[in-house]
Write a protein that holds these residues in place. Structure first.
Motif, short mmCIF file in Angstrom:
data_model
loop_
_atom_site.label_atom_id
_atom_site.label_comp_id
_atom_site.label_asym_id
_atom_site.label_seq_id
_atom_site.Cartn_x
_atom_site.Cartn_y
_atom_site.Cartn_z
N GLU A 26 7.29 -11.86 -3.83
CA GLU A 26 8.59 -11.40 -4.68
C GLU A 26 8.46 -9.70 -3.97
N VAL A 27 7.12 -8.78 -3.48
CA VAL A 27 6.28 -7.81 -3.38
C VAL A 27 6.23 -7.25 -2.22
N GLY A 122 -3.66 -5.24 -1.29
CA GLY A 122 -1.76 -4.39 -0.89
C GLY A 122 -2.14 -3.25 0.28
N SER A 123 -1.00 -3.31 1.51
CA SER A 123 -0.70 -2.45 2.36
C SER A 123 -0.15 -0.88 2.15
N ALA A 124 -1.03 0.32 2.77
CA ALA A 124 -0.20 1.46 2.69
C ALA A 124 1.14 1.66 1.84
N SER A 129 3.64 0.70 -8.29
CA SER A 129 4.03 -0.05 -9.81
C SER A 129 4.68 -1.25 -9.69
N VAL A 130 5.32 -1.61 -8.77
CA VAL A 130 5.93 -2.52 -8.32
C VAL A 130 4.92 -3.75 -8.59
N VAL A 131 3.69 -3.63 -7.58
CA VAL A 131 2.52 -4.34 -7.68
C VAL A 131 2.34 -4.50 -9.07
#
Length: 167
Positions: A26-27, A122-124, A129-131
């Motif tokens: 989902e992310v 996470g990638s750049a 905020s979603v993560v």
């Protein structure tokens, strides 16, 4: 993501696998996810094969922990230990989450329960905020079921998977 085999696992363990798979799917921009016990042992992780494919697709050079989930677990454990020590020295209460922003990615660490941690690489271009929001959802859903018995089952399942043993 290729889901790890959940055959023979308890319903709680299968639910945690499902929550982790859901988080990754989902992310956008997640490269690797790891759940680490309070003693630094990897309990649950995203599929390293998928992470390698995602990293190789960008500029042809790998990004992120070389051994993927195992290295992420080491990083998460170290960051968790460091921030817990800092909070004690500063007399500031429990650490809830930590974020390390780098030029080409981010590492997020969030407390789950009794010292267990959720770590995300996470990638750049991932939306921080979603993560953080989805990590909080995972922690809220997983925290109450991560018992000593379940941690032991998850650890054994990872060991069996790495040695190719049947459950």
């Amino acid at each position: 993501m290729t889901a790890p085999s959940t055959f023979g696992l308890s319903s709680e363990a299968r639910n945690l696998h499902w929550l982790l798979t859901n988080l990754v799917e989902e992310v956008p921009g997640l490269l690797s996810v790891a759940v680490v016990s309070s003693d630094g042992l990897l309990l649950l992780s995203s599929d390293p094969g998928r992470n390698a494919e995602a990293r190789a697709g960008r500029e042809g050079r790998p990004k992120g922990p070389r051994g993927s989930s195992a290295d992420l677990a080491t990083i998460v454990s170290g960051i968790g230990s460091l921030t817990i020590g800092a909070a004690k020295l500063m007399d500031s209460g429990a650490v809830r989450h930590t974020m390390v922003a780098m030029d080409e990615g981010s590492v997020f660490v969030m407390s789950i329960s009794d010292g267990s941690l959720l770590g995300v690489h996470g990638s750049a271009d991932c939306d921080m905020s979603v993560v953080a929001y989805h990590m909080a959802l995972f922690v809220g859903r997983a925290g109450h079921v991560l018992t000593p018995e379940l941690r032991s089952e998850l650890r054994k399942s990872l060991e069996d998977e790495s040695t190719g043993s049947a459950r």
